[in-house]
Design an enzyme around this catalytic site. Structure first.
Site, short mmCIF file in Angstrom:
data_model
loop_
_atom_site.label_atom_id
_atom_site.label_comp_id
_atom_site.label_asym_id
_atom_site.label_seq_id
_atom_site.Cartn_x
_atom_site.Cartn_y
_atom_site.Cartn_z
N GLY A 8 0.85 -1.20 0.00
CA GLY A 8 0.00 0.00 0.00
C GLY A 8 0.87 1.24 0.00
O GLY A 8 0.51 2.27 0.55
N SER A 10 1.75 3.61 -1.98
CA SER A 10 1.43 4.94 -2.50
C SER A 10 0.23 5.57 -1.80
O SER A 10 -0.19 6.67 -2.15
CB SER A 10 1.19 4.88 -4.02
OG SER A 10 0.15 4.00 -4.30
N GLY A 98 -1.70 -2.80 9.80
CA GLY A 98 -2.37 -1.63 10.39
C GLY A 98 -3.73 -1.39 9.80
O GLY A 98 -4.47 -0.53 10.27
N THR A 99 -4.08 -2.14 8.76
CA THR A 99 -5.36 -1.95 8.06
C THR A 99 -6.54 -2.15 9.02
O THR A 99 -6.50 -3.06 9.85
CB THR A 99 -5.46 -2.96 6.90
OG1 THR A 99 -4.27 -2.85 6.12
CG2 THR A 99 -6.67 -2.68 6.03
N THR A 100 -7.56 -1.33 8.87
CA THR A 100 -8.76 -1.46 9.73
C THR A 100 -9.96 -1.91 8.88
O THR A 100 -9.85 -2.03 7.66
CB THR A 100 -9.08 -0.13 10.43
OG1 THR A 100 -9.37 0.85 9.43
CG2 THR A 100 -7.93 0.33 11.30
N HIS A 155 -12.82 11.62 11.73
CA HIS A 155 -11.76 11.35 10.74
C HIS A 155 -12.05 12.09 9.44
O HIS A 155 -13.16 12.56 9.22
CB HIS A 155 -11.67 9.85 10.44
CG HIS A 155 -10.98 9.06 11.51
ND1 HIS A 155 -11.64 8.58 12.61
CD2 HIS A 155 -9.68 8.67 11.66
CE1 HIS A 155 -10.78 7.92 13.39
NE2 HIS A 155 -9.58 7.96 12.84
N LYS A 159 -12.10 8.36 4.63
CA LYS A 159 -11.94 7.11 5.39
C LYS A 159 -13.00 6.10 4.96
O LYS A 159 -14.18 6.42 4.85
CB LYS A 159 -12.04 7.39 6.90
CG LYS A 159 -11.75 6.15 7.74
CD LYS A 159 -11.46 6.50 9.17
CE LYS A 159 -11.30 5.25 10.04
NZ LYS A 159 -10.19 4.39 9.64
P1 NAD Z 1 -5.22 4.82 1.26
O1 NAD Z 1 -6.47 4.49 0.51
O2 NAD Z 1 -4.65 6.20 1.14
O3 NAD Z 1 -4.06 3.80 0.85
C1 NAD Z 1 -4.25 2.43 0.66
C2 NAD Z 1 -3.28 1.96 -0.39
O4 NAD Z 1 -3.36 0.52 -0.49
C3 NAD Z 1 -3.57 2.53 -1.79
O5 NAD Z 1 -2.36 3.01 -2.36
C4 NAD Z 1 -4.10 1.31 -2.56
O6 NAD Z 1 -3.82 1.39 -3.95
C5 NAD Z 1 -3.30 0.20 -1.87
N1 NAD Z 1 -3.82 -1.16 -2.11
C6 NAD Z 1 -5.10 -1.56 -2.28
N2 NAD Z 1 -5.15 -2.88 -2.50
C7 NAD Z 1 -3.87 -3.33 -2.45
C8 NAD Z 1 -3.27 -4.61 -2.61
N3 NAD Z 1 -3.99 -5.71 -2.89
N4 NAD Z 1 -1.91 -4.72 -2.48
C9 NAD Z 1 -1.16 -3.63 -2.24
N5 NAD Z 1 -1.68 -2.38 -2.11
C10 NAD Z 1 -3.02 -2.25 -2.21
O7 NAD Z 1 -5.55 4.48 2.77
P2 NAD Z 1 -4.75 4.98 4.09
O8 NAD Z 1 -5.38 6.22 4.61
O9 NAD Z 1 -3.27 4.94 3.82
O10 NAD Z 1 -5.15 3.83 5.12
C11 NAD Z 1 -4.83 2.48 4.86
C12 NAD Z 1 -5.41 1.62 5.98
O11 NAD Z 1 -4.72 1.88 7.21
C13 NAD Z 1 -6.90 1.88 6.28
O12 NAD Z 1 -7.52 0.67 6.62
C14 NAD Z 1 -6.85 2.81 7.49
O13 NAD Z 1 -8.01 2.77 8.28
C15 NAD Z 1 -5.67 2.21 8.23
N6 NAD Z 1 -4.99 3.08 9.21
C16 NAD Z 1 -4.48 2.44 10.29
C17 NAD Z 1 -3.76 3.17 11.22
C18 NAD Z 1 -3.11 2.44 12.37
O14 NAD Z 1 -2.44 3.07 13.20
N7 NAD Z 1 -3.28 1.12 12.46
C19 NAD Z 1 -3.58 4.55 11.06
C20 NAD Z 1 -4.12 5.16 9.93
C21 NAD Z 1 -4.83 4.41 8.99
#
Ligand code: NAD
Length: 268
Positions: A8, A10, A98-100, A155, A159
């Site tokens: 992820g 980018s 970290g994904t939610t 948020h 989101k």
């Molecule tokens: P985002 O949409 O900006 O980024 C997600 C990225 O994942 C995108 O670049 C997308 O193209 C990529 N992606 C999608 N499918 C993929 C795959 N099969 N393989 C590789 N890459 C893939 O989202 P974000 O704001 O960066 O948040 C990502 C996740 O992290 C969300 O679930 C969010 O809730 C979570 N998050 C967790 C924390 C934590 O502390 N745990 C903090 C912030 C956000």
């Protein structure tokens, strides 16, 4: 140097994590993975993070990318993380997730993979939020059932999931401390409606707007007073720092499912 892959790369979190990795003398980015439909495929990941060229090309070939990796960090989307996890387990690469918004079925798949690889899985990687969870336990255990408990989270408007994973984690910690059963004393996700709540429910309210990085406030409302415990994330760097800290901690650990409490030494 710990060799790290970012899945992820980018995305909002991916670019922040890349900045932290690039600035660290203890780890090194060796693989940058994004979705097959990403407009960034084939590009230098360093340019996306604003670091100029770092020589790592963004790929969607997970297996090839993970060949020389010590720890993977996955901040993608719920379905993506769940489909990545058996592939990581097959290759034997430890992962920080970290994904939610991951379903119970997805969580079961993560637990199964944790039998063969070490995994840190945490809805919020910031040190401050994990300290806040401990403060909530302390407040709830002293205040008890006489106080209504409500969680309010805010948020940014992009989101994907609601309520936030952090709000759900807070509700879970509060329910366990107050000896409430999440299955029967349901967490009530309030969306503008008032009046349906039973006294034992923990209410969660959601706000979505602008570029709010992440605010969580827990209200303990009792007779003649209330306590508000608030955590505000000012930038995604707090989550990115936590994710990289979790990656250092995870390297060399035995297979198992770990939390940020384990990483931060807050486990009992
Ligand atoms: P985002 O949409 O900006 O980024 C997600 C990225 O994942 C995108 O670049 C997308 O193209 C990529 N992606 C999608 N499918 C993929 C795959 N099969 N393989 C590789 N890459 C893939 O989202 P974000 O704001 O960066 O948040 C990502 C996740 O992290 C969300 O679930 C969010 O809730 C979570 N998050 C967790 C924390 C934590 O502390 N745990 C903090 C912030 C956000």
């Amino acid at each position: 140097m710990l060799k790290i892959a970012i899945l992820g790369v980018s995305g909002r979190m991916g670019t922040n994590i890349m900045n932290v990795v690039e600035a660290s003398a203890r780890c090194q980015l060796v693989a940058a993975v994004d979705a097959p439909n990403s407009p960034y495929l084939g590009q230098d990941s360093g340019e996306i993070a604003g670091f100029g060229r770092n020589g790592i090309t963004i790929t969607d070939d997970l297996e090839a990318a993970l060949e020389d990796v010590a720890v993977a960090i996955d901040f993608t989307h719920a379905e993506a993380s769940v489909s990545n996890i058996p592939r990581l387990a097959r290759i034997g690469v430890p992962v920080v997730i970290g994904t939610t918004g991951i379903t119970q079925e997805g969580k079961n798949a993560i637990a199964e993979a944790a039998q063969s690889i070490p995994i840190v899985f945490a809805p919020n990687m910031s040190t401050g939020v994990n300290v806040t969870l401990r403060l909530l336990e302390m407040a709830a255990s002293i205040l008890g059932d006489e106080y209504d408990v409500e969680v309010v989270e805010a948020h940014h408007n992009q989101k994907k999931d609601a309520p936030s994973g952090t709000a759900m984690k807070m509700a879970q910690v509060l329910a366990e401390t107050l000896n409430r059963d999440l299955a029967t004393d349901a967490v009530y996700h309030r969306q503008g409606m008032i009046g349906e709540r039973t006294p034992r429910e923990i209410g969660i309210q959601t706000i979505r707007g602008g570029d709010i990085v992440g605010d969580h406030t827990v209200y303990f409302c009792g007779p003649g007073e209330r306590i508000e415990i608030t955590h505000r994330a000012h930038s995604r760097q707090t989550f990115a720092n936590g994710a990289v800290r979790a990656a250092y901690w995870l390297a060399g650990k035995p297979a198992g499912l770990y939390s940020m409490f384990d990483v931060l030494g807050l486990s009992e």
